[in-house]
Design a protein around this motif. Structure first.
Motif, PDB file in Angstrom:
ATOM      1  N   ARG A  55      38.956  59.631 -12.945  1.00 36.16           N
ATOM      2  CA  ARG A  55      38.459  60.067 -13.978  1.00 36.16           C
ATOM      3  C   ARG A  55      38.842  61.430 -14.089  1.00 36.16           C
ATOM      4  O   ARG A  55      39.291  62.087 -13.145  1.00 36.16           O
ATOM      5  N   ILE A 114      43.401  57.754 -14.903  1.00 34.70           N
ATOM      6  CA  ILE A 114      43.290  56.595 -15.576  1.00 34.70           C
ATOM      7  C   ILE A 114      42.874  56.914 -17.214  1.00 34.70           C
ATOM      8  O   ILE A 114      41.890  57.547 -17.182  1.00 34.70           O
ATOM      9  N   ARG A 160      41.475  54.910 -19.952  1.00 33.14           N
ATOM     10  CA  ARG A 160      41.235  53.326 -20.236  1.00 33.14           C
ATOM     11  C   ARG A 160      41.385  53.273 -21.789  1.00 33.14           C
ATOM     12  O   ARG A 160      41.937  52.265 -22.306  1.00 33.14           O
ATOM     13  N   HIS A 161      40.658  53.962 -22.595  1.00 31.31           N
ATOM     14  CA  HIS A 161      40.685  53.891 -23.938  1.00 31.31           C
ATOM     15  C   HIS A 161      40.541  55.021 -24.650  1.00 31.31           C
ATOM     16  O   HIS A 161      39.699  56.099 -24.444  1.00 31.31           O
ATOM     17  N   LYS A 168      42.017  45.028 -22.786  1.00 34.19           N
ATOM     18  CA  LYS A 168      41.777  45.727 -21.491  1.00 34.19           C
ATOM     19  C   LYS A 168      42.707  46.319 -20.549  1.00 34.19           C
ATOM     20  O   LYS A 168      42.438  46.883 -19.592  1.00 34.19           O
ATOM     21  N   ASN A 169      43.956  46.726 -21.150  1.00 36.60           N
ATOM     22  CA  ASN A 169      44.960  47.438 -20.708  1.00 36.60           C
ATOM     23  C   ASN A 169      44.579  48.821 -20.417  1.00 36.60           C
ATOM     24  O   ASN A 169      43.820  49.318 -21.215  1.00 36.60           O
ATOM     25  N   TYR A 170      45.280  49.613 -19.819  1.00 38.49           N
ATOM     26  CA  TYR A 170      44.988  51.176 -19.577  1.00 38.49           C
ATOM     27  C   TYR A 170      46.150  51.737 -19.264  1.00 38.49           C
ATOM     28  O   TYR A 170      47.284  51.065 -18.826  1.00 38.49           O
ATOM     29  N   ASN A 176      49.156  51.963 -23.926  1.00 38.25           N
ATOM     30  CA  ASN A 176      47.850  51.181 -23.297  1.00 38.25           C
ATOM     31  C   ASN A 176      46.583  51.956 -23.432  1.00 38.25           C
ATOM     32  O   ASN A 176      45.315  51.282 -23.742  1.00 38.25           O
ATOM     33  N   SER A 208      38.577  54.382 -13.421  1.00 40.52           N
ATOM     34  CA  SER A 208      38.580  53.020 -13.219  1.00 40.52           C
ATOM     35  C   SER A 208      37.035  52.652 -13.728  1.00 40.52           C
ATOM     36  O   SER A 208      36.104  53.363 -13.390  1.00 40.52           O
ATOM     37  N   GLU A 209      36.860  51.264 -14.620  1.00 34.20           N
ATOM     38  CA  GLU A 209      35.664  50.996 -14.965  1.00 34.20           C
ATOM     39  C   GLU A 209      34.537  50.645 -13.725  1.00 34.20           C
ATOM     40  O   GLU A 209      33.540  50.516 -13.868  1.00 34.20           O
ATOM     41  N   TYR A 262      48.108  54.997 -16.664  1.00 32.46           N
ATOM     42  CA  TYR A 262      47.710  55.342 -15.412  1.00 32.46           C
ATOM     43  C   TYR A 262      49.127  56.447 -15.215  1.00 32.46           C
ATOM     44  O   TYR A 262      50.199  55.890 -15.474  1.00 32.46           O
ATOM     45  N   THR A 298      37.752  57.516 -19.435  1.00 32.03           N
ATOM     46  CA  THR A 298      38.800  57.597 -18.369  1.00 32.03           C
ATOM     47  C   THR A 298      38.236  57.094 -17.134  1.00 32.03           C
ATOM     48  O   THR A 298      37.038  57.109 -17.064  1.00 32.03           O
TER      49      THR A 298
END
Length: 461
Positions: free
Chosen positions: A390, A452, A454-455, A350-352, A344, A383-384, A354, A381
């Motif tokens: 982070r 996290i 994220r991308h 939109k998956n991430y 992810n 939560s958005e 963790y 990194t």
């Protein structure tokens, strides 16, 4: 008569060829200038080739390095603050004058300090040159700066100076160039001296000098990003690193190189704008500006220092399109639980990914199935929405493989440090042609809670 016509024909040919080169050569060092500005520089260079008098500039320049006469009568005084007792990593220099449309200096100083953490602020000093003879304006600006930035002044992180008018070279009967008005020629000639006096004062207070204009916004964490570049370029020879394509903003020097450039500005102060003089200086020194992007600084106002409308602003490149993320396998020594999917972190949805725990030395590596020419990397990194989890202390590295390793690379180079949990930058031009096999996210400081990712986004050619 024939000799004159032949000389005129040759001059025209040189100018036309130079204009053609600038239009057609995408690697020209003036590529960030407008076409009109390029033509100004082209005319200057072409005229030097056909005018024997101007070709003596290099000899004059070398002679000038051994002559301190231009600085003999310079009288610069401190208006606010005290220089730091110990030598800093960086001096950030700003020269400011009265603007017809109002001043952005106070907002620029706020942006500069607010975009820097307390730990970053320990490594730099800000030097402001109030370059105006008007006592009312000087009094108003010193009063405002003293009130708004008192903690930084007391911590010896902010110094304000002024150079007396008698230190300046003549500003009357200046030679017109580029069809400028006498007022424009006088303005840019004085501006060249303003910067020269600023740099002359800054030469002994730090290892490096960064110049910015007085109407810019600073990207958060810009000091850390510059420091990481300096670390990566520590063993390479350079004279100027560029972190913004506009004017002199974002140009970084060794302070040991400042005396030469100061004398150069004073010798040719009538010639052309200061950013063009910098290009000229580098040409004479057989060097080039090394550019980095995206820009760490952006202009605030719509007006230039002379009050003219200025639509030229440093912006992020929006024409890169969506990330490519070529086929890859991910490897990590982070704890991957049953309720989290490692892939992810590399997906384009939109998956991430963790993980509940991350320690210094942990890594997450994207191992490309086929080596690719990567020209831009983005790592996000945390939560958005809540900005939690982070990675505050981490870095991104590019890996190259010459021994055909199965799940890793045998050579890594630093791309950059994460700032506020994020990295978003182009690959250094020196390495952009090499085939990247791995992109590694490395944890350099243990985060207080889970992490996290994220991308991890890649753009490839």
């Amino acid at each position: 008569m024939k000799i004159f016509l032949w000389g005129l024909l040759m001059a025209t040919a040189v100018v036309l060829l130079t204009f053609y080169f600038i239009r057609e050569n995408p690697l020209d060092t003036t590529s960030f200038l407008s076409l009109e500005e390029k033509e100004m520089v082209a005319w200057q260079r072409a005229w030097m080739q056909i005018n024997p008098g101007l070709t003596e500039h290099l000899k004059s320049f070398k002679d000038m390095q051994r002559n301190s006469e231009p600085l003999k009568n310079v009288n610069t005084q401190i208006l606010i603050g005290v220089p730091p007792m110990e030598k800093k990593l960086l001096t950030i220099g700003i020269s400011s004058v009265q603007h017809p449309q109002g001043s952005y200096l106070l907002e620029t100083l706020q942006s500069l300090f607010f975009a820097s953490s307390l730990s970053e602020q320990k490594h730099f000093v800000v030097l402001v040159h109030l370059a105006s003879p008007d006592p009312k304006w000087l009094g108003r600006m010193t009063s405002n700066i003293s009130a708004l930035f008192k903690p930084y002044i007391q911590a010896r992180q902010l110094v304000v100076i002024n150079t007396q008018g008698k230190s300046y070279l003549p500003l009357k009967n200046l030679k017109k160039k580029f069809n400028d008005t006498p007022a424009s020629v006088a303005f840019r000639s004085k501006q060249n001296m303003d910067y020269a006096f600023l740099m002359n004062f800054a030469a002994n207070h730090s290892d490096y000098f960064l110049v910015i204009e007085d109407d810019v916004k600073c990207v958060p964490g810009f000091v850390t990003q510059i420091a990481s570049i300096l670390s990566a370029w520590e063993k390479r020879f350079w004279m100027t690193l560029e972190f913004c394509p506009l004017g002199l903003t974002g140009k970084l020097f060794h302070t040991s190189d400042l005396p030469s450039f100061v004398r150069f500005l004073l010798l040719f102060y009538q010639g052309m704008p200061c950013d063009n003089l910098l290009s000229y200086f580098l040409n004479l020194s057989h060097q080039k500006t090394i550019q980095f992007s995206p820009s760490l600084f952006q202009h605030r106002g719509d007006y230039s220092l002379e009050g003219k409308f200025n639509s030229l602003k440093a912006t992020e490149e929006n024409n890169m399109g969506c990330p490519s993320n070529p086929a890859a396998t991910l490897y990590t020594n982070l704890n991957v639980t049953s309720d989290s999917v490692l892939m992810n972190a590399y997906s384009l949805d939109k998956n991430y990914f963790y993980t509940r725990e991350a320690k210094a030395g942990s890594y997450l590596t994207v191992f490309l199935h086929m080596p690719a020419t990567v020209f831009h990397v983005q790592v996000l990194t945390g939560s958005e929405l809540k900005e939690e989890n982070r990675l505050e202390e981490g870095q991104v590295e590019l890996g190259y493989d010459s021994t055909n390793r199965v799940i890793d690379c045998d050579d890594y180079v630093l791309l950059g440090m994460l700032v506020n949990g994020t990295l978003n930058k182009h690959v250094l031009s020196e390495d952009s042609g090499k085939q990247v096999k791995c992109v590694r996210l490395l944890v350099t400081g243990t985060p207080p809670s889970g992490l996290i990712v994220r991308h991890i986004n890649l753009w490839v050619k």
